[in-house]
Design an enzyme around this catalytic site. Structure first.
Site, PDB file in Angstrom:
ATOM      1  N   TYR A   1     -50.718 -70.015  82.128  1.00 40.75           N
ATOM      2  CA  TYR A   1     -49.985 -69.590  83.335  1.00 40.75           C
ATOM      3  C   TYR A   1     -49.781 -68.077  83.435  1.00 40.75           C
ATOM      4  O   TYR A   1     -49.030 -67.622  84.293  1.00 40.75           O
ATOM      5  CB  TYR A   1     -48.575 -70.200  83.372  1.00 40.75           C
ATOM      6  CG  TYR A   1     -48.413 -71.619  82.900  1.00 40.75           C
ATOM      7  CD1 TYR A   1     -48.979 -72.672  83.615  1.00 40.75           C
ATOM      8  CD2 TYR A   1     -47.656 -71.917  81.776  1.00 40.75           C
ATOM      9  CE1 TYR A   1     -48.797 -73.982  83.202  1.00 40.75           C
ATOM     10  CE2 TYR A   1     -47.459 -73.227  81.357  1.00 40.75           C
ATOM     11  CZ  TYR A   1     -48.041 -74.250  82.072  1.00 40.75           C
ATOM     12  OH  TYR A   1     -47.849 -75.536  81.665  1.00 40.75           O
TER      13      TYR A   1
ATOM     14  N   ARG B   1     -48.850 -70.708  76.735  1.00 45.21           N
ATOM     15  CA  ARG B   1     -48.343 -70.458  78.085  1.00 45.21           C
ATOM     16  C   ARG B   1     -48.953 -69.227  78.758  1.00 45.21           C
ATOM     17  O   ARG B   1     -49.082 -69.188  79.973  1.00 45.21           O
ATOM     18  CB  ARG B   1     -46.810 -70.385  78.084  1.00 45.21           C
ATOM     19  CG  ARG B   1     -46.175 -71.716  77.665  1.00 45.21           C
ATOM     20  CD  ARG B   1     -44.675 -71.778  77.927  1.00 45.21           C
ATOM     21  NE  ARG B   1     -44.369 -71.803  79.330  1.00 45.21           N
ATOM     22  CZ  ARG B   1     -43.929 -70.777  80.027  1.00 45.21           C
ATOM     23  NH1 ARG B   1     -43.704 -69.632  79.434  1.00 45.21           N
ATOM     24  NH2 ARG B   1     -43.700 -70.896  81.320  1.00 45.21           N
TER      25      ARG B   1
ATOM     26  N   CYS C   1     -60.804 -68.446  67.849  1.00 50.21           N
ATOM     27  CA  CYS C   1     -62.120 -67.973  68.264  1.00 50.21           C
ATOM     28  C   CYS C   1     -62.274 -68.207  69.747  1.00 50.21           C
ATOM     29  O   CYS C   1     -63.008 -69.108  70.176  1.00 50.21           O
ATOM     30  CB  CYS C   1     -63.202 -68.711  67.495  1.00 50.21           C
ATOM     31  SG  CYS C   1     -63.158 -68.251  65.783  1.00 50.21           S
ATOM     32  N   GLU C   2     -61.550 -67.434  70.520  1.00 47.76           N
ATOM     33  CA  GLU C   2     -61.577 -67.593  71.972  1.00 47.76           C
ATOM     34  C   GLU C   2     -60.933 -66.357  72.589  1.00 47.76           C
ATOM     35  O   GLU C   2     -59.783 -66.037  72.273  1.00 47.76           O
ATOM     36  CB  GLU C   2     -60.794 -68.867  72.327  1.00 47.76           C
ATOM     37  CG  GLU C   2     -60.600 -69.055  73.782  1.00 47.76           C
ATOM     38  CD  GLU C   2     -60.503 -70.522  74.203  1.00 47.76           C
ATOM     39  OE1 GLU C   2     -60.887 -71.420  73.434  1.00 47.76           O
ATOM     40  OE2 GLU C   2     -60.048 -70.739  75.326  1.00 47.76           O
TER      41      GLU C   2
ATOM     42  N   TYR D   1     -41.372 -75.372  75.948  1.00 47.49           N
ATOM     43  CA  TYR D   1     -42.798 -75.529  76.227  1.00 47.49           C
ATOM     44  C   TYR D   1     -43.682 -74.685  75.300  1.00 47.49           C
ATOM     45  O   TYR D   1     -44.730 -74.191  75.702  1.00 47.49           O
ATOM     46  CB  TYR D   1     -43.100 -75.197  77.708  1.00 47.49           C
ATOM     47  CG  TYR D   1     -42.280 -76.030  78.671  1.00 47.49           C
ATOM     48  CD1 TYR D   1     -42.481 -77.404  78.762  1.00 47.49           C
ATOM     49  CD2 TYR D   1     -41.282 -75.465  79.467  1.00 47.49           C
ATOM     50  CE1 TYR D   1     -41.721 -78.186  79.636  1.00 47.49           C
ATOM     51  CE2 TYR D   1     -40.527 -76.234  80.331  1.00 47.49           C
ATOM     52  CZ  TYR D   1     -40.753 -77.592  80.409  1.00 47.49           C
ATOM     53  OH  TYR D   1     -39.999 -78.354  81.268  1.00 47.49           O
TER      54      TYR D   1
ATOM     55  N   GLY E   1     -35.577 -77.361  86.566  1.00 47.10           N
ATOM     56  CA  GLY E   1     -36.262 -76.262  87.221  1.00 47.10           C
ATOM     57  C   GLY E   1     -35.555 -74.928  87.254  1.00 47.10           C
ATOM     58  O   GLY E   1     -36.104 -73.948  87.748  1.00 47.10           O
TER      59      GLY E   1
ATOM     60  N   GLU F   1     -31.833 -82.340  85.447  1.00 50.57           N
ATOM     61  CA  GLU F   1     -32.642 -82.457  84.229  1.00 50.57           C
ATOM     62  C   GLU F   1     -33.121 -81.091  83.737  1.00 50.57           C
ATOM     63  O   GLU F   1     -34.326 -80.813  83.718  1.00 50.57           O
ATOM     64  CB  GLU F   1     -33.857 -83.345  84.513  1.00 50.57           C
ATOM     65  CG  GLU F   1     -33.466 -84.754  84.868  1.00 50.57           C
ATOM     66  CD  GLU F   1     -34.633 -85.564  85.381  1.00 50.57           C
ATOM     67  OE1 GLU F   1     -34.584 -86.799  85.236  1.00 50.57           O
ATOM     68  OE2 GLU F   1     -35.591 -84.983  85.928  1.00 50.57           O
TER      69      GLU F   1
ATOM     70  N   GLY G   1     -34.538 -78.436  81.443  1.00 46.53           N
ATOM     71  CA  GLY G   1     -35.293 -78.424  80.183  1.00 46.53           C
ATOM     72  C   GLY G   1     -35.359 -77.001  79.673  1.00 46.53           C
ATOM     73  O   GLY G   1     -34.708 -76.604  78.705  1.00 46.53           O
TER      74      GLY G   1
HETATM   75  N1  LLP Z   1     -37.551 -83.231  85.257  1.00 39.39           N
HETATM   76  C1  LLP Z   1     -38.813 -83.508  85.566  1.00 39.39           C
HETATM   77  C2  LLP Z   1     -39.120 -84.763  86.220  1.00 39.39           C
HETATM   78  C3  LLP Z   1     -39.827 -82.609  85.244  1.00 39.39           C
HETATM   79  O1  LLP Z   1     -41.082 -82.888  85.563  1.00 39.39           O
HETATM   80  C4  LLP Z   1     -39.508 -81.398  84.577  1.00 39.39           C
HETATM   81  C5  LLP Z   1     -40.543 -80.444  84.200  1.00 39.39           C
HETATM   82  C6  LLP Z   1     -38.166 -81.159  84.262  1.00 39.39           C
HETATM   83  C7  LLP Z   1     -37.203 -82.088  84.628  1.00 39.39           C
HETATM   84  C8  LLP Z   1     -37.708 -79.921  83.527  1.00 39.39           C
HETATM   85  O2  LLP Z   1     -37.924 -78.757  84.240  1.00 39.39           O
HETATM   86  P1  LLP Z   1     -37.389 -77.359  83.646  1.00 39.39           P
HETATM   87  O3  LLP Z   1     -35.880 -77.355  83.745  1.00 39.39           O
HETATM   88  O4  LLP Z   1     -37.836 -77.262  82.248  1.00 39.39           O
HETATM   89  O5  LLP Z   1     -38.001 -76.339  84.523  1.00 39.39           O
HETATM   90  N2  LLP Z   1     -45.297 -76.601  80.918  1.00 39.39           N
HETATM   91  C9  LLP Z   1     -44.736 -75.817  81.984  1.00 39.39           C
HETATM   92  C10 LLP Z   1     -43.541 -76.475  82.606  1.00 39.39           C
HETATM   93  C11 LLP Z   1     -43.836 -77.833  83.175  1.00 39.39           C
HETATM   94  C12 LLP Z   1     -42.618 -78.486  83.699  1.00 39.39           C
HETATM   95  C13 LLP Z   1     -42.892 -79.915  84.008  1.00 39.39           C
HETATM   96  N3  LLP Z   1     -41.764 -80.645  84.435  1.00 39.39           N
HETATM   97  C14 LLP Z   1     -44.391 -74.436  81.449  1.00 39.39           C
HETATM   98  O6  LLP Z   1     -44.618 -74.185  80.278  1.00 39.39           O
HETATM   99  O7  LLP Z   1     -43.907 -73.578  82.208  1.00 39.39           O
END
Ligand code: LLP
Length: 431
Positions: free
Chosen positions: A334, A330, A361-362, A390, A248, A290, A292
């Site tokens: 969002y 995205r 086409c949108e 993402y 996050g 975690e 990402g």
């Molecule tokens: N761990 C769990 C259990 C998660 O559900 C997520 C993200 C992460 C770690 C990684 O979070 P990060 O460090 O990437 O913020 N598609 C959306 C983001 C959805 C995130 C879902 N879970 C976007 O494009 O902003």
């Protein structure tokens, strides 16, 4: 520039890790994802070093591969000696086929099917992050059949609502993920796990949301989780040994976003956790994070070719590109902010304000609205920065557009890490 791997060459071209993006577009075609693989590796090592420093040995980052799942990512994570968070059979298969050490794989998700469970066990996934009672029974049954013991964590919702987009908030009590402490269901579920002969509870997991710039929500979540761990000890005598605080951490997409100090965030979270251990009388835990987005987002950018620059007199200007929501959904989903620039005029002033439109086409197929941009026309290369997370992982074939290739740049030079889809690929499964 937004991030330290970006620059401008003597030819006024945008560079990433010293590679000329205009040359990359010429060599590999557009749309094109570019990934600075050195930066991803450095991020993995940075998180590993900092997490060990502030949370002690055994604590570790697990790269959330939903942000970008492809073989190269798992190879980088394996080389850096970190773990991964995986959420589907497809991600597990990708990691497994890249030779990732599966004992460092954590399998998430709020609905693991029987087939997923069985496949994950076949692949040697190290730990299941369980979401609900049915899943617990299904895993226990499968483990009993195989006569094995499986390491598990339980996903818990701490009831935290961080300030971020509502679609990416995941730790509130009414979330679809995990079991809530507040309702008493989390404690009941822990007891259910402890009663399973083939499941070994390693710890608890929570994930409060994504693109969070403050450290306080993480510290509050940790405090609640540590309090809950104290209650578990009181109620059952079981000492939880690990806490996974999810991902996050925020990423800078536009100049207005703050420059995030990951070390400060982690050390502040560690300080608050030390206070929480003392307050609740809990022994120091192994801690996992975690990340990402913050692992991969800034390492990526996308290159497109401009097809037209059309001004609706008295209204607005559209710059249309040869990609769009299928390779980056995205903004459509969002209203995410991005920095756009013309890669072959990178140092020029952005004197236009435009809407960057995709080719679908949108009407909602937009990459950005009210975006400052250098004047441009057909044939120019438009770069969208910070697309490593993402984008590819959420890409689709809408309008039967083939997914772009991904080129890795770094010490190993520039090379294809994901091939461009062909029209043949698009009809591969059509009968
Ligand atoms: N761990 C769990 C259990 C998660 O559900 C997520 C993200 C992460 C770690 C990684 O979070 P990060 O460090 O990437 O913020 N598609 C959306 C983001 C959805 C995130 C879902 N879970 C976007 O494009 O902003």
């Amino acid at each position: 520039m937004l991030h330290k791997n970006l620059g401008i060459s003597a030819d006024n071209h945008l560079t990433i890790q010293g590679f000329d993006t205009v040359e990359l577009a010429k060599k590999y075609g557009t749309p094109l994802y570019v990934l600075d693989t050195d930066m991803v590796y450095e991020n993995c090592v940075m998180y590993k070093t900092l997490i060990e420093k502030y949370f002690g040995k055994g604590s570790m980052p697990l790269i959330a591969s939903k942000a970008l799942s492809c073989k190269e990512i798992y190879r980088i994570a394996a080389a850096a000696g970190i773990g991964t968070d995986m959420v589907s059979g497809g991600e597990i298969y990708t990691a497994f086929s890249a030779g990732f050490p599966m004992e460092r794989a954590y399998f998430h998700g709020n609905n693991k099917t029987d087939a997923d469970i069985s496949f994950a066990l076949d692949c040697g996934v190290g730990c299941f992050v369980l979401d609900n009672n049915e899943e617990i029974s299904a895993l226990e049954a499968e483990a009993a059949k195989r006569n094995i013991e499986v390491k598990v964590m339980l996903r818990v919702s701490p009831g935290i609502d961080p300030h971020t987009h509502k679609a990416v908030v995941t730790g509130s009590v009414d979330s679809k993920f995990g079991v809530a402490i507040e309702t008493g269901q989390a404690l009941e579920t822990v007891k259910n796990i402890l009663a399973c002969r083939h499941l070994k509870l390693e710890g608890l997991h929570c994930h409060i949301g994504s693109q969070i710039f403050e450290y306080e929500p993480f510290a509050s979540a940790a405090d609640i989780m540590i309090g809950f761990i104290a209650d578990i000890k009181k109620e059952t005598g079981f000492a939880v040994s690990a806490l996974n605080l999810g991902g996050g951490f925020g990423v800078r997409y536009v100049e207005e976003d703050p420059v995030y100090d990951y070390e400060k965030a982690l050390s502040d979270i560690a300080d608050s956790m030390n206070q929480a251990y003392a307050k609740h009388g809990v022994e120091r835990l192994r801690v996992y994070f975690e990340p990402g987005r913050s692992m991969v987002a800034a390492a990526g950018l996308t290159l497109y070719t401009v097809g037209s620059h059309k001004t609706i007199t008295g209204y607005k200007s559209y710059v249309s590109i040869d990609g769009g929501m299928p390779d980056n959904p995205r903004y459509a989903l969002y209203q995410s902010k991005y920095t756009c620039l013309i890669a072959n005029k990178a140092g020029d002033e952005k004197t236009d304000i435009v809407t960057v439109a995709g080719r679908c086409c949108e009407s909602g197929d937009l990459i950005q609205e009210e975006a400052p941009l250098q004047p441009c026309s057909r044939g120019d290369v438009l770069a969208v920065l910070v697309t490593g997370a993402y984008n590819y992982s959420m890409a689709s074939n809408y309008n039967r557009l083939p997914r772009p290739a991904m080129v890795g740049v770094g010490k190993e030079g520039d090379r294809i890490i994901i091939k461009r889809e062909s029209y043949e690929d698009l009809v591969r499964n059509d009968i």
